[in-house]
Motif scaffolding. Structure first.
Motif, PDB file in Angstrom:
ATOM      1  N   THR A   3       0.908  -1.258   0.000  1.00 42.15           N
ATOM      2  CA  THR A   3       0.098   0.135  -0.172  1.00 42.15           C
ATOM      3  C   THR A   3       0.871   1.434  -0.176  1.00 42.15           C
ATOM      4  OG1 THR A   3      -0.095  -0.107   2.601  1.00 42.15           O
ATOM      5  CG2 THR A   3      -2.080  -1.255   0.995  1.00 42.15           C
ATOM      6  N   ASP A   4       1.972   1.038   0.537  1.00 42.68           N
ATOM      7  CA  ASP A   4       2.927   2.354   0.555  1.00 42.68           C
ATOM      8  C   ASP A   4       3.861   2.554  -0.569  1.00 42.68           C
ATOM      9  OD1 ASP A   4       1.798   3.286   2.923  1.00 42.68           O
ATOM     10  OD2 ASP A   4       3.212   2.003   4.069  1.00 42.68           O
ATOM     11  N   GLY A   5       3.563   1.524  -1.760  1.00 47.65           N
ATOM     12  CA  GLY A   5       4.613   1.482  -2.739  1.00 47.65           C
ATOM     13  C   GLY A   5       4.316   2.615  -3.856  1.00 47.65           C
ATOM     14  N   ILE A   6       5.221   2.431  -5.076  1.00 50.41           N
ATOM     15  CA  ILE A   6       5.105   3.399  -5.921  1.00 50.41           C
ATOM     16  C   ILE A   6       4.073   2.875  -6.959  1.00 50.41           C
ATOM     17  CG2 ILE A   6       6.431   4.818  -7.928  1.00 50.41           C
ATOM     18  CD1 ILE A   6       7.104   5.386  -4.634  1.00 50.41           C
ATOM     19  N   SER A   7       3.169   3.614  -7.524  1.00 50.22           N
ATOM     20  CA  SER A   7       2.495   2.945  -8.757  1.00 50.22           C
ATOM     21  C   SER A   7       3.149   2.805 -10.145  1.00 50.22           C
ATOM     22  CB  SER A   7       1.320   3.924  -8.932  1.00 50.22           C
ATOM     23  OG  SER A   7       1.686   4.991  -9.640  1.00 50.22           O
ATOM     24  N   ILE A   8       2.905   1.945 -10.892  1.00 45.44           N
ATOM     25  CA  ILE A   8       3.389   1.787 -12.094  1.00 45.44           C
ATOM     26  C   ILE A   8       3.505   3.137 -12.720  1.00 45.44           C
ATOM     27  CG2 ILE A   8       3.174   0.763 -14.347  1.00 45.44           C
ATOM     28  CD1 ILE A   8       4.689  -1.215 -12.535  1.00 45.44           C
ATOM     29  N   GLN A   9       2.292   3.819 -12.874  1.00 47.97           N
ATOM     30  CA  GLN A   9       2.311   5.016 -13.694  1.00 47.97           C
ATOM     31  C   GLN A   9       3.551   6.004 -13.040  1.00 47.97           C
ATOM     32  OE1 GLN A   9      -1.108   8.182 -14.230  1.00 47.97           O
ATOM     33  NE2 GLN A   9      -1.325   6.467 -15.629  1.00 47.97           N
ATOM     34  N   SER A  60       9.863  17.894 -11.940  1.00 45.12           N
ATOM     35  CA  SER A  60      10.591  17.267 -11.084  1.00 45.12           C
ATOM     36  C   SER A  60       9.645  16.663 -10.122  1.00 45.12           C
ATOM     37  CB  SER A  60      11.321  18.245 -10.366  1.00 45.12           C
ATOM     38  OG  SER A  60      12.267  17.652  -9.282  1.00 45.12           O
ATOM     39  N   HIS A  61       9.976  15.387  -9.644  1.00 45.75           N
ATOM     40  CA  HIS A  61       9.218  14.723  -8.679  1.00 45.75           C
ATOM     41  C   HIS A  61      10.020  14.228  -7.552  1.00 45.75           C
ATOM     42  CE1 HIS A  61       5.545  14.688 -11.424  1.00 45.75           C
ATOM     43  NE2 HIS A  61       6.479  14.318 -12.251  1.00 45.75           N
ATOM     44  N   GLU A  62      10.629  15.138  -6.845  1.00 42.61           N
ATOM     45  CA  GLU A  62      11.596  14.804  -5.921  1.00 42.61           C
ATOM     46  C   GLU A  62      11.142  14.128  -4.735  1.00 42.61           C
ATOM     47  OE1 GLU A  62      14.097  17.992  -4.516  1.00 42.61           O
ATOM     48  OE2 GLU A  62      14.830  18.470  -6.697  1.00 42.61           O
ATOM     49  N   THR A  63      10.091  14.303  -4.302  1.00 47.00           N
ATOM     50  CA  THR A  63       9.538  13.496  -3.028  1.00 47.00           C
ATOM     51  C   THR A  63       9.264  12.217  -3.557  1.00 47.00           C
ATOM     52  OG1 THR A  63       8.500  15.421  -2.101  1.00 47.00           O
ATOM     53  CG2 THR A  63       7.698  13.516  -1.199  1.00 47.00           C
ATOM     54  N   LEU A  64       8.652  11.907  -4.691  1.00 53.99           N
ATOM     55  CA  LEU A  64       8.426  10.584  -5.219  1.00 53.99           C
ATOM     56  C   LEU A  64       9.633   9.995  -5.449  1.00 53.99           C
ATOM     57  CD1 LEU A  64       6.008   8.729  -5.974  1.00 53.99           C
ATOM     58  CD2 LEU A  64       6.253   9.817  -8.448  1.00 53.99           C
ATOM     59  N   ALA A  65      10.823  10.667  -6.072  1.00 49.96           N
ATOM     60  CA  ALA A  65      11.951   9.973  -6.163  1.00 49.96           C
ATOM     61  C   ALA A  65      12.702   9.320  -5.069  1.00 49.96           C
ATOM     62  CB  ALA A  65      12.942  11.092  -6.919  1.00 49.96           C
ATOM     63  N   LYS A  66      12.604  10.291  -3.954  1.00 53.42           N
ATOM     64  CA  LYS A  66      13.184   9.801  -2.549  1.00 53.42           C
ATOM     65  C   LYS A  66      12.367   8.405  -1.961  1.00 53.42           C
ATOM     66  CE  LYS A  66      14.634  14.488  -0.951  1.00 53.42           C
ATOM     67  NZ  LYS A  66      14.159  15.399  -0.120  1.00 53.42           N
ATOM     68  N   LYS A  67      11.219   8.470  -2.285  1.00 51.40           N
ATOM     69  CA  LYS A  67      10.360   7.367  -2.032  1.00 51.40           C
ATOM     70  C   LYS A  67      10.775   6.162  -2.634  1.00 51.40           C
ATOM     71  CE  LYS A  67       5.370   5.908  -1.021  1.00 51.40           C
ATOM     72  NZ  LYS A  67       3.982   6.150  -1.403  1.00 51.40           N
ATOM     73  N   ALA A  68      10.928   6.252  -3.949  1.00 50.50           N
ATOM     74  CA  ALA A  68      11.270   5.082  -4.849  1.00 50.50           C
ATOM     75  C   ALA A  68      12.475   4.502  -4.388  1.00 50.50           C
ATOM     76  CB  ALA A  68      11.167   5.364  -6.303  1.00 50.50           C
ATOM     77  N   ILE A  69      13.500   5.512  -4.187  1.00 46.20           N
ATOM     78  CA  ILE A  69      14.992   5.155  -3.699  1.00 46.20           C
ATOM     79  C   ILE A  69      15.011   4.374  -2.300  1.00 46.20           C
ATOM     80  CG2 ILE A  69      17.115   6.095  -2.887  1.00 46.20           C
ATOM     81  CD1 ILE A  69      16.779   6.206  -6.028  1.00 46.20           C
ATOM     82  N   ASN A  70      14.040   4.393  -1.587  1.00 43.07           N
ATOM     83  CA  ASN A  70      14.249   3.847  -0.107  1.00 43.07           C
ATOM     84  C   ASN A  70      12.929   2.597  -0.169  1.00 43.07           C
ATOM     85  OD1 ASN A  70      15.822   5.628   1.273  1.00 43.07           O
ATOM     86  ND2 ASN A  70      14.451   6.938   1.022  1.00 43.07           N
ATOM     87  N   ASP A  71      12.506   2.360  -1.331  1.00 43.22           N
ATOM     88  CA  ASP A  71      11.529   1.206  -1.534  1.00 43.22           C
ATOM     89  C   ASP A  71      12.259   0.073  -1.918  1.00 43.22           C
ATOM     90  OD1 ASP A  71       9.597  -0.661  -2.456  1.00 43.22           O
ATOM     91  OD2 ASP A  71       8.020   0.925  -2.680  1.00 43.22           O
ATOM     92  N   PRO A  72      12.317  -0.953  -0.747  1.00 47.39           N
ATOM     93  CA  PRO A  72      12.928  -2.380  -1.173  1.00 47.39           C
ATOM     94  C   PRO A  72      12.574  -2.998  -2.336  1.00 47.39           C
ATOM     95  CG  PRO A  72      11.336  -2.601   0.553  1.00 47.39           C
ATOM     96  CD  PRO A  72      11.371  -1.140   0.232  1.00 47.39           C
ATOM     97  N   PHE A  73      11.564  -2.675  -3.005  1.00 44.53           N
ATOM     98  CA  PHE A  73      10.826  -3.549  -3.879  1.00 44.53           C
ATOM     99  C   PHE A  73      11.181  -3.009  -5.471  1.00 44.53           C
ATOM    100  CE2 PHE A  73       7.864  -4.721  -0.574  1.00 44.53           C
ATOM    101  CZ  PHE A  73       8.408  -5.986  -0.447  1.00 44.53           C
ATOM    102  N   VAL A  74      11.746  -1.586  -5.671  1.00 44.79           N
ATOM    103  CA  VAL A  74      11.893  -1.097  -6.632  1.00 44.79           C
ATOM    104  C   VAL A  74      13.494  -1.652  -7.143  1.00 44.79           C
ATOM    105  CG1 VAL A  74      12.817   1.062  -7.548  1.00 44.79           C
ATOM    106  CG2 VAL A  74      10.939   1.201  -6.307  1.00 44.79           C
ATOM    107  N   THR A  75      13.599  -2.033  -8.197  1.00 43.75           N
ATOM    108  CA  THR A  75      14.897  -2.823  -8.830  1.00 43.75           C
ATOM    109  C   THR A  75      15.876  -1.938  -8.561  1.00 43.75           C
ATOM    110  OG1 THR A  75      14.594  -1.879 -11.157  1.00 43.75           O
ATOM    111  CG2 THR A  75      13.528  -3.726 -10.472  1.00 43.75           C
TER     112      THR A  75
END
Length: 215
Positions: A167-173, A184-199
């Motif tokens: 539920t706290d993950g990044i959507s595909i879109q 720019s989407h810096e907040t989203l980018a930070k979230k993605a960098i810290n998500d263990p399921f992002v490759t």
């Protein structure tokens, strides 16, 4: 979300910039079930494993609902499911609502959403124009790559059923926006960098784009 077509491709030789190149993007519907394995779909032909197949791209899904949009743009093509190189055409797939890291059961298999599809020139070859690559990026409907956690058979009519939603993950879109959106989407980018399921590769791409602003 329901499977409306299972698609398999044979290796085909195409001409690209004066050279002969092999590709497996020419996938077509098959009447029999397909077997989702850990790194690919059994019987499917994955030619360039640097960018296709593997643990993070074992199976590719595309939404049946997206087809009318593309048919309107390319009415003269010989249309059938599998046109985007997808192994499974899914009714009800929405990239805005599918989060990376979410786990689903699908037929006998258990799968996990891994990343969106980034188009290459071979999609342009199948469509007869490289213009489709920019259109594909702009449309924000890239389809979904899966990890196969538990291999198994999938057939037409099988349902993609939630098992454990991230539920706290990044959507595909939203991940696609991090790759291509000019804003720019810096907040989203930070979230993605810290998500263990992002490759790892996707994290590298994001860091290359945003650099020290998200570190």
């Amino acid at each position: 979300m329901k499977v409306v077509s299972t698609n398999i491709g044979e290796t085909k030789t195409i001409s690209w910039r004066g050279k002969e190149v092999k590709t497996g993007i020419y996938k077509y519907p098959v009447d029999e079930p397909i077997y989702l394995d850990k790194e690919d779909v059994k019987g499917d032909h994955v030619v360039d494993r640097r960018v296709h197949g593997g643990v993070d791209k074992a199976c590719y899904l595309y939404a049946a609902e997206h087809y009318p949009y593309w048919k309107e743009k390319y009415p003269d093509l010989d249309w059938d499911y599998g046109m985007f190189g997808e192994n499974l055409t899914i009714l009800g797939l929405d990239e805005r609502l599918i989060n990376i890291g979410s786990v689903y059961t699908l037929g006998e298999a258990m799968v996990q959403v891994s990343q969106p599809r980034q188009p290459c020139y071979k999609l342009g070859v199948r469509f007869g124009t490289q213009t489709v690559l920019k259109q594909f990026v702009a449309a924000l409907i890239p389809g979904v790559y899966l990890r196969v956690l538990t291999p198994g058979i999938v057939q037409t009519g099988d349902v993609l059923t939630p098992h454990e939603i991230h539920t706290d993950g990044i959507s595909i879109q939203d991940m696609y926006k991090l790759f291509y959106d000019q804003n720019s989407h810096e907040t989203l980018a930070k979230k993605a960098i810290n998500d263990p399921f992002v490759t790892t590769n996707n994290k590298k791409n994001i860091l290359n784009r945003y650099g020290s602003s998200i570190s």
